[in-house]
Enzyme design. Sequence first.
Site, PDB file in Angstrom:
ATOM      1  N   ARG A  96      -7.174   9.780  19.383  1.00  0.00           N
ATOM      2  CA  ARG A  96      -5.975   8.936  19.204  1.00  0.00           C
ATOM      3  C   ARG A  96      -6.462   7.498  18.970  1.00  0.00           C
ATOM      4  NH1 ARG A  96      -1.285   9.423  23.492  1.00  0.00           N
ATOM      5  NH2 ARG A  96      -0.046   8.545  21.793  1.00  0.00           N
ATOM      6  N   ASP A 247      -1.702  -0.221  26.035  1.00  0.00           N
ATOM      7  CA  ASP A 247      -2.709   0.671  25.445  1.00  0.00           C
ATOM      8  C   ASP A 247      -3.893  -0.092  24.896  1.00  0.00           C
ATOM      9  OD1 ASP A 247      -0.066   2.286  25.326  1.00  0.00           O
ATOM     10  OD2 ASP A 247      -1.736   3.703  25.207  1.00  0.00           O
ATOM     11  N   LYS A 258       3.848   1.376  24.424  1.00  0.00           N
ATOM     12  CA  LYS A 258       4.804   2.339  23.873  1.00  0.00           C
ATOM     13  C   LYS A 258       5.895   1.659  23.066  1.00  0.00           C
ATOM     14  CE  LYS A 258       4.597   5.872  23.975  1.00  0.00           C
ATOM     15  NZ  LYS A 258       3.980   6.517  22.791  1.00  0.00           N
TER      16      LYS A 258
END
Length: 337
Positions: A96, A247, A258
Amino acid sequence: MKDNLPIQLTPTISWDKGILKILDQTKLPKVEKYIETSDYKEVIEAIKRLSIRGAPALGCAGAYACALVAYKCNSLVKEAFVEEILPAWNLIANARPTAVNLMWAVNIMKKQLEDYLENTDWDLIETRRYILNCAKQIHKDDIDRCDNLCRHGASLFPDNARVMTVCNTGGLCSGGIGTALGCVQYAHAFKKKVEVYVPETRPLLQGARLNTWELERSKIPYKLITDSMAGSVMRDKKIDLVIVGADRIAKNGDAANKIGTYNLAVLAKHHDIPFYVAAPDSTVDRNIKSGEDIPIEERPSAEISSYLWPDKVYNPAFDVTPFELIDTIITEKGYWK
Ligand code: MRU
């Protein structure tokens, strides 16, 4: 590793005798099912489908996946061993793109292996063992980092705090007790009264499925809301603070988290509500100048809609909140501003 945590660890990820055990978050909250694997490719698939997710947890999963690669590699020659494992480690690092913790952990594994091989006589069994210990250390560090940052975060909570958050940032997002939701859980454990407003966090519902599961377990009062209710709930329910995870945080303090986080920051500014980001230092990417350089993952269109025009869907999984909208970034080292 500290063994006196004020709350119980969530069984998100563990290693036992060559098997990596991952709580499958796609099945929560209805089913508590574990993925047990010794195959690093299964870990990559688990990461891609979000069976394990959340930046710090991705770091732990990535490190253990590196160890799985090493245990499958039987090369008796040092150079051949390195040549065989590194391509697999690179696949893990890139499973990711946004959460920097994943590539951060794999880079630490690479650096430590390089140093070890330079300074030690080659031995396959010992090298595998060393790699596994490095992965375990990353996991242990994560537990300590989360514990420290949540102590800092919890001290910012007033008593009777009405809190809003987004996505899931409790124990499920880390190898430890989590970040933003961990701060809430620590405040509660330290006997402050808290009530949490939990946006669903579309499209994958980390708020509705995972935060509720964690809040039920820790018996903290909460209300689930839809994402579009955030503004009116901030105003009508007199929210005291908004706290979210991250993140990847750029050198200038811009923070990717998010999708929907930026909306909350703008709304919080309008309502004069403090907006906090809680993340371990492993989430700070000092190679990236500002949020503009953070790669934002685009997820499959099917996550949003299965109607007739899937090619017309735009599904970024994260957004960037500029540092100017953030009151404080809380890390294990203290407060950024
Ligand atoms: O797509 P996800 O569920 O992995 O996204 C996770 C988040 O956005 C979390 O808020 C983030 O990883 C912070 S946890 C410290």
